[in-house]
Design a protein around this motif. Sequence first.
Motif, mmCIF file in Angstrom:
data_model
loop_
_atom_site.group_PDB
_atom_site.id
_atom_site.type_symbol
_atom_site.label_atom_id
_atom_site.label_comp_id
_atom_site.label_asym_id
_atom_site.label_seq_id
_atom_site.Cartn_x
_atom_site.Cartn_y
_atom_site.Cartn_z
ATOM 1 N N ARG A 1 0.852 -1.186 0.000
ATOM 2 C CA ARG A 1 0.000 0.000 0.000
ATOM 3 C C ARG A 1 0.887 1.235 0.000
ATOM 4 N NH1 ARG A 1 -2.960 0.341 4.858
ATOM 5 N NH2 ARG A 1 -1.847 -1.448 5.659
ATOM 6 N N PRO A 2 0.438 2.285 -0.694
ATOM 7 C CA PRO A 2 1.322 3.459 -0.828
ATOM 8 C C PRO A 2 1.555 4.189 0.489
ATOM 9 C CG PRO A 2 -0.814 3.852 -1.847
ATOM 10 C CD PRO A 2 -0.792 2.407 -1.458
ATOM 11 N N THR A 3 0.778 3.873 1.499
ATOM 12 C CA THR A 3 1.002 4.551 2.774
ATOM 13 C C THR A 3 1.879 3.720 3.701
ATOM 14 O OG1 THR A 3 -1.047 3.557 3.565
ATOM 15 C CG2 THR A 3 -1.164 5.845 2.805
ATOM 16 N N ARG A 37 8.450 12.873 -1.940
ATOM 17 C CA ARG A 37 7.016 12.882 -1.723
ATOM 18 C C ARG A 37 6.624 11.539 -1.113
ATOM 19 N NH1 ARG A 37 4.508 13.134 -7.037
ATOM 20 N NH2 ARG A 37 6.625 13.055 -7.840
ATOM 21 N N LYS A 67 3.517 9.348 1.623
ATOM 22 C CA LYS A 67 2.176 9.315 2.207
ATOM 23 C C LYS A 67 2.240 8.665 3.570
ATOM 24 C CE LYS A 67 -1.562 9.402 -1.058
ATOM 25 N NZ LYS A 67 -2.637 8.650 -1.702
ATOM 26 N N PRO A 99 -0.885 13.083 2.379
ATOM 27 C CA PRO A 99 0.329 13.158 1.565
ATOM 28 C C PRO A 99 1.244 14.244 2.087
ATOM 29 C CG PRO A 99 -1.410 14.380 0.506
ATOM 30 C CD PRO A 99 -1.982 13.893 1.826
ATOM 31 N N PHE A 106 5.998 5.225 0.158
ATOM 32 C CA PHE A 106 6.432 5.906 -1.063
ATOM 33 C C PHE A 106 5.950 5.162 -2.294
ATOM 34 C CE2 PHE A 106 9.600 6.860 2.166
ATOM 35 C CZ PHE A 106 9.717 8.234 2.061
ATOM 36 N N SER A 107 5.692 5.917 -3.352
ATOM 37 C CA SER A 107 5.377 5.286 -4.622
ATOM 38 C C SER A 107 6.676 4.762 -5.237
ATOM 39 C CB SER A 107 4.751 6.305 -5.571
ATOM 40 O OG SER A 107 5.710 7.290 -5.907
ATOM 41 N N GLU A 108 6.528 3.826 -6.181
ATOM 42 C CA GLU A 108 7.721 3.309 -6.855
ATOM 43 C C GLU A 108 8.496 4.440 -7.506
ATOM 44 O OE1 GLU A 108 6.966 -0.061 -9.489
ATOM 45 O OE2 GLU A 108 5.460 -0.713 -8.026
ATOM 46 N N ARG A 109 7.758 5.382 -8.059
ATOM 47 C CA ARG A 109 8.418 6.491 -8.754
ATOM 48 C C ARG A 109 9.235 7.355 -7.794
ATOM 49 N NH1 ARG A 109 5.884 11.412 -11.756
ATOM 50 N NH2 ARG A 109 7.814 12.356 -12.490
ATOM 51 N N SER A 128 10.495 16.063 -10.835
ATOM 52 C CA SER A 128 9.273 15.684 -10.130
ATOM 53 C C SER A 128 8.281 16.837 -10.189
ATOM 54 C CB SER A 128 9.596 15.331 -8.683
ATOM 55 O OG SER A 128 10.341 16.369 -8.102
#
Length: 176
Positions: A3-5, A59, A61, A72, A113-116, A147
């Motif tokens: 999960r992104p968080t 960046r 979350k 975020p 974190f997102s993969e990016r 970014s």
Amino acid sequence: MARPTEWTPSLWQDTFNELLDDEVDYDDDWNINFNYTLNNKVSPEERKRGWKVFCHCARGKFYCRTCRRSWPSGRVTVLFRYRLRNGRGTVLMRPFGQDCRRCQEGFFDFPGFSERAVEEALLKLFSKIRKNCYGEDDGSDRGSTASDKVWTKPHEKALCEACQQGICDQDDDSEC
Ligand SMILES: [Zn+2]
Ligand SMILES: [Zn+2]
């Protein structure tokens, strides 16, 4: 998929290993580990032993388990220490957390974190490594993607672990 968080060390490790071959064109072994008490002060003794520091603002979350709110942040500090010694490259990483504004529980949730975002951070780290461990020219833009600025709430120092430790003040990436 995480999960992104959620703070996911394996995402950092896997991405690190994927990028390594392309980004560090030398035979040395490099690996990344985590140290949750890392700070940005490199003593002269540590400097002599080759340690360097890199602070990155990412960046991320967050998620509060108590009120189940997520938020975020455009300003999540990740701190790296790295060195190359005897053919062995070591990277230590610490993510800095934030406290939930609603609950203010006095402890810091870890960021997700997102993969990016992970890729962006590691590409910058690798460019520091090429420059500071291998003496390459500062091709700091090589392979990095600009970014997009995302709008987030104003950064609240009282809720930011890195601000509490006085290492979040830099506006942009720095070598501390
Ligand atoms: Zn909360
Ligand atoms: Zn901060």
